[in-house]
Design a protein around this motif. Structure first.
Motif, mmCIF file in Angstrom:
data_model
loop_
_atom_site.group_PDB
_atom_site.id
_atom_site.type_symbol
_atom_site.label_atom_id
_atom_site.label_comp_id
_atom_site.label_asym_id
_atom_site.label_seq_id
_atom_site.Cartn_x
_atom_site.Cartn_y
_atom_site.Cartn_z
ATOM 1 N N VAL A 43 5.555 -17.975 -9.852
ATOM 2 C CA VAL A 43 6.135 -16.758 -10.279
ATOM 3 C C VAL A 43 7.786 -16.945 -9.816
ATOM 4 C CG1 VAL A 43 6.628 -14.366 -9.517
ATOM 5 C CG2 VAL A 43 4.300 -15.387 -9.518
ATOM 6 N N VAL A 44 8.344 -16.554 -10.732
ATOM 7 C CA VAL A 44 10.002 -16.721 -10.663
ATOM 8 C C VAL A 44 10.599 -15.116 -10.489
ATOM 9 C CG1 VAL A 44 12.146 -17.646 -11.621
ATOM 10 C CG2 VAL A 44 9.842 -18.790 -12.024
ATOM 11 N N THR A 45 11.213 -14.968 -9.331
ATOM 12 C CA THR A 45 11.938 -13.833 -8.917
ATOM 13 C C THR A 45 13.295 -13.605 -9.289
ATOM 14 O OG1 THR A 45 12.550 -14.205 -6.803
ATOM 15 C CG2 THR A 45 9.944 -13.848 -7.292
ATOM 16 N N GLY A 46 13.763 -12.568 -9.248
ATOM 17 C CA GLY A 46 15.372 -12.411 -9.231
ATOM 18 C C GLY A 46 15.704 -11.481 -10.570
ATOM 19 N N TYR A 47 14.703 -11.149 -11.342
ATOM 20 C CA TYR A 47 15.173 -10.548 -12.481
ATOM 21 C C TYR A 47 15.556 -9.234 -12.737
ATOM 22 C CZ TYR A 47 13.796 -15.092 -14.327
ATOM 23 O OH TYR A 47 13.657 -16.569 -14.565
ATOM 24 N N TYR A 48 15.172 -8.231 -11.690
ATOM 25 C CA TYR A 48 15.595 -6.935 -11.706
ATOM 26 C C TYR A 48 15.827 -6.688 -10.216
ATOM 27 C CZ TYR A 48 12.271 -7.446 -15.575
ATOM 28 O OH TYR A 48 11.694 -8.059 -16.610
ATOM 29 N N THR A 49 16.398 -5.401 -10.358
ATOM 30 C CA THR A 49 16.796 -4.961 -8.820
ATOM 31 C C THR A 49 15.657 -4.604 -7.760
ATOM 32 O OG1 THR A 49 16.407 -2.550 -9.635
ATOM 33 C CG2 THR A 49 18.572 -3.629 -9.957
ATOM 34 N N LYS A 50 16.031 -5.027 -6.702
ATOM 35 C CA LYS A 50 14.954 -5.062 -5.557
ATOM 36 C C LYS A 50 14.556 -3.662 -5.139
ATOM 37 C CE LYS A 50 17.744 -5.191 -1.375
ATOM 38 N NZ LYS A 50 18.219 -5.645 -0.121
ATOM 39 N N PRO A 51 13.194 -3.536 -4.847
ATOM 40 C CA PRO A 51 12.666 -2.130 -4.500
ATOM 41 C C PRO A 51 13.052 -2.086 -2.943
ATOM 42 C CG PRO A 51 10.705 -3.596 -4.868
ATOM 43 C CD PRO A 51 12.021 -4.169 -5.206
ATOM 44 N N ILE A 52 12.076 -0.784 -2.442
ATOM 45 C CA ILE A 52 12.386 -0.509 -1.124
ATOM 46 C C ILE A 52 10.942 -0.617 -0.488
ATOM 47 C CG2 ILE A 52 13.351 0.942 0.792
ATOM 48 C CD1 ILE A 52 15.172 1.950 -1.237
ATOM 49 N N LEU A 53 10.640 -1.388 0.461
ATOM 50 C CA LEU A 53 9.333 -1.356 1.238
ATOM 51 C C LEU A 53 9.395 -0.714 2.639
ATOM 52 C CD1 LEU A 53 6.529 -2.574 1.276
ATOM 53 C CD2 LEU A 53 7.541 -4.767 2.386
ATOM 54 N N SER A 54 8.659 0.126 2.786
ATOM 55 C CA SER A 54 8.536 0.921 3.965
ATOM 56 C C SER A 54 7.076 0.922 4.627
ATOM 57 C CB SER A 54 8.938 2.238 3.822
ATOM 58 O OG SER A 54 8.445 3.066 2.979
ATOM 59 N N ALA A 55 6.906 1.267 5.601
ATOM 60 C CA ALA A 55 5.378 1.723 6.273
ATOM 61 C C ALA A 55 5.162 2.853 6.668
ATOM 62 C CB ALA A 55 5.207 0.745 7.471
ATOM 63 N N LEU A 56 4.297 3.592 6.133
ATOM 64 C CA LEU A 56 3.937 4.936 6.718
ATOM 65 C C LEU A 56 3.374 5.072 8.029
ATOM 66 C CD1 LEU A 56 2.615 6.156 3.140
ATOM 67 C CD2 LEU A 56 4.905 6.052 3.983
ATOM 68 N N THR A 57 3.037 3.965 8.563
ATOM 69 C CA THR A 57 2.358 4.083 9.912
ATOM 70 C C THR A 57 3.338 2.899 10.744
ATOM 71 O OG1 THR A 57 1.042 2.074 9.239
ATOM 72 C CG2 THR A 57 -0.112 4.348 9.387
ATOM 73 N N SER A 58 3.076 2.592 12.091
ATOM 74 C CA SER A 58 3.824 2.011 13.014
ATOM 75 C C SER A 58 3.852 0.432 12.517
ATOM 76 C CB SER A 58 3.248 2.273 14.337
ATOM 77 O OG SER A 58 3.967 1.241 15.165
ATOM 78 N N LEU A 59 4.865 -0.146 12.857
ATOM 79 C CA LEU A 59 4.680 -1.662 12.468
ATOM 80 C C LEU A 59 4.158 -2.499 13.756
ATOM 81 C CD1 LEU A 59 8.506 -1.846 10.874
ATOM 82 C CD2 LEU A 59 6.234 -1.789 9.805
ATOM 83 N N VAL A 60 3.939 -1.660 14.768
ATOM 84 C CA VAL A 60 3.093 -2.379 15.871
ATOM 85 C C VAL A 60 1.672 -2.068 16.053
ATOM 86 C CG1 VAL A 60 2.940 -2.927 18.339
ATOM 87 C CG2 VAL A 60 5.370 -2.896 17.157
ATOM 88 N N VAL A 61 0.763 -2.515 15.601
ATOM 89 C CA VAL A 61 -0.697 -2.223 15.424
ATOM 90 C C VAL A 61 -1.488 -3.147 16.179
ATOM 91 C CG1 VAL A 61 -0.158 -1.232 13.254
ATOM 92 C CG2 VAL A 61 -0.796 -3.613 13.481
ATOM 93 N N THR A 62 -2.690 -2.429 16.546
ATOM 94 C CA THR A 62 -3.723 -3.123 17.207
ATOM 95 C C THR A 62 -4.806 -3.408 16.231
ATOM 96 O OG1 THR A 62 -4.753 -1.142 17.916
ATOM 97 C CG2 THR A 62 -3.425 -2.195 19.317
ATOM 98 N N SER A 63 -5.798 -4.609 16.335
ATOM 99 C CA SER A 63 -6.790 -4.873 15.571
ATOM 100 C C SER A 63 -7.885 -3.807 15.253
ATOM 101 C CB SER A 63 -7.598 -6.058 16.316
ATOM 102 O OG SER A 63 -6.849 -7.254 16.293
ATOM 103 N N GLY A 64 -8.101 -3.565 14.032
ATOM 104 C CA GLY A 64 -8.986 -2.355 13.691
ATOM 105 C C GLY A 64 -8.308 -1.234 13.073
ATOM 106 N N GLU A 65 -6.872 -1.018 13.340
ATOM 107 C CA GLU A 65 -6.321 0.049 12.646
ATOM 108 C C GLU A 65 -6.063 -0.055 11.397
ATOM 109 O OE1 GLU A 65 -2.570 0.747 14.984
ATOM 110 O OE2 GLU A 65 -3.631 1.094 16.906
ATOM 111 N N ASN A 66 -5.656 0.872 10.705
ATOM 112 C CA ASN A 66 -5.287 1.052 9.041
ATOM 113 C C ASN A 66 -3.727 1.043 9.181
ATOM 114 O OD1 ASN A 66 -8.120 1.048 8.610
ATOM 115 N ND2 ASN A 66 -7.848 3.263 8.520
ATOM 116 N N MET A 67 -3.380 0.600 7.977
ATOM 117 C CA MET A 67 -1.739 0.596 7.467
ATOM 118 C C MET A 67 -1.717 0.738 6.134
ATOM 119 S SD MET A 67 -0.072 -2.927 9.430
ATOM 120 C CE MET A 67 1.558 -2.028 8.916
ATOM 121 N N THR A 68 -0.599 1.352 6.096
ATOM 122 C CA THR A 68 -0.015 1.563 4.614
ATOM 123 C C THR A 68 1.089 1.300 4.331
ATOM 124 O OG1 THR A 68 -1.710 3.735 4.403
ATOM 125 C CG2 THR A 68 -0.068 3.775 2.896
#
Length: 442
Positions: free
Chosen positions: A116-141
């Motif tokens: 895959v070659v990147t850099g052809y369009y403007t970058k999107p924005i990535l965010s988490a709808l849950t905490s960035l510190v999680v424990t095993s077994g939790e769900n993330m989005t």
């Protein structure tokens, strides 16, 4: 490539890999790209093909492009070969496979490598709808959002594909496109750095990468730090707060996380003081938004995304009153915010006075200029009247009416009346003088 080699490859590949055209079917090689299969446009990438020892030659094929066979450079001790792409372009994006040849046979084709070659369009924005510190077994989005109309979004981990592409959803109310990535039952394999990309027509030509999000897995180290708060857990708005994270065991980094938020945790290097490893997290000029429950974690440099057990929770309450809330009625209201507001009001008042003064000066100047303009107009009219009055008067009344103005005629009439009056006065003076002479003779 020579005609013999082309004929050999065509014969061996189109007829023989699965039909035993040659004597042996050798084990399939392993194919990979360094530094990775997701590269930036214009960067350098090397494709490696690893077979068995004694291989005489290796070949690389780009799928979907007939005739795109490349002989790879053999590397010692002979069980690996490489193909260098010094400057990646659009034409290099796609699917690759490799195979190798020995004296008595060809290997099976390798698994597919997707470059895959990147850099052809403007970058999107990535965010988490849950905490960035999680424990095993939790769900993330994760949520990937862009103002550009992408067909699909994809999530990567450590510059490698992590999930299948998700179709873009266009939100009419906001005018942006987005995709959600759900991760169920988090494990330690989910730790690390995530990014997302968008693409339009080609699945191998992506946008610029989003800013990274780091996922930390808590509870992996059998130690728990201690969290202290100064001056206390109940503070006034505008005060400064220090959250002190400590551990008796040597730790390299401390992280401070606020529950219920998806913001990245604060990270500080540990410092050894008074026999404890610790880090001071300073919160300056706190507001109501700082209120909440805080926990701290520790980590080692060898596994920065594997965290300790959480510390004791500290609930920070930011109030407009200081001290105990139950006794807030007896305590004076802190003046930090009031003084700040008064300073702002003072600045606004001074600004308004200056504007009023400037407006007054402008009005006075305009009034003075208006007076001067009117005076100049009156002076011009007077000079015109004097000029017209100095012209000779003719007997032709028709010509006179057309050449002099009403003001000049009025001036002429006044002059005539004055002349007649002076003539009559002189006659009266002569008669009076004659009467006085006759009276003296009598």
């Amino acid at each position: 490539m020579t005609g013999t080699l082309s004929a050999f490859l065509c014969f061996g590949l189109t007829l023989g890999l699965r039909n035993s055209v040659l004597t042996w079917r050798l084990p399939k090689p392993l194919i990979r790209a360094e530094p990775g299969s997701v590269v930036t446009n214009g960067s350098r990438v090397t494709i490696l093909c690893e077979g068995t020892s004694g291989a005489q030659s290796y070949y690389l094929y780009q799928d979907g492009k007939p005739g795109s066979w490349y002989r790879m450079t053999l590397m010692k001790p002979g069980n690996m070969a490489k193909f260098l792409i010094p400057f990646t372009e659009r034409s290099h994006a796609g699917r690759y496979l490799c195979l190798y040849h020995k004296l008595h046979g060809l290997s099976e084709k390798s698994d597919t490598l997707e470059l895959v070659v990147t850099g052809y369009y403007t970058k999107p924005i990535l965010s988490a709808l849950t905490s960035l510190v999680v424990t095993s077994g939790e769900n993330m989005t994760f949520q990937c959002v862009s103002w550009e109309r992408y067909n699909s979004f994809i999530l990567t981990k450590e510059d490698e594909k992590f999930s299948r592409p998700q179709d873009s959803q266009y939100i009419n109310s906001t005018g942006h496109s987005q995709a959600l990535f759900h991760i169920g039952s988090v494990t330690v394999s989910h730790r690390g750095m995530f990014r997302c990309y968008g693409y339009k027509n080609s699945t191998y030509m992506w946008s610029e990468p989003s800013d990274p999000l780091e996922i930390h897995i808590a509870g992996q180290l059998k130690v728990a730090p201690t969290l202290l708060v100064h001056p206390g857990s109940i503070v006034s708005s505008g005060e400064n707060v220090i959250l002190l994270c400590q551990s008796w065991r040597q730790m390299d980094t401390f992280l401070l996380s606020k529950e219920g938020t998806a913001h990245p945790p604060l990270c500080l290097r540990s410092v050894l003081q008074t026999g404890l490893y610790q880090a001071k997290f300073s919160l300056t000029n706190v507001t109501f938004a700082y209120g909440g429950t805080y926990k701290c974690y520790s980590s080692e440099d060898s596994s920065p995304y594997m965290l300790s057990q959480p510390s004791n929770p500290v609930e920070l309450v930011v109030s407009e009153f200081s001290g105990d809330p139950n006794s807030s009625l007896q305590e004076p209201i802190p003046t930090y915010g009031v003084e700040r507001h008064l300073n702002v009001l003072f600045v606004i008042a001074v600004t308004l006075l200056l504007l009023l003064f400037l407006l007054t000066l402008l009005l006075l100047q305009c009034k003075h200029q208006d007076k001067r303009r009117k005076k100049a107009q009156r002076e011009t009219i007077r000079l015109q009247l004097l000029t017209e009055s100095a012209k000779p008067v003719t007997r032709d009344r028709g010509t006179q009416k057309s050449s002099i103005s009403a003001a000049a005629i009025h001036e002429e009439n006044l002059c005539k009346s004055k002349t007649i009056l002076e003539r009559e006065m002189s006659k009266v003076s002569v008669h009076r003088a004659t009467g006085e002479v006759l009276g003296s003779k009598l």
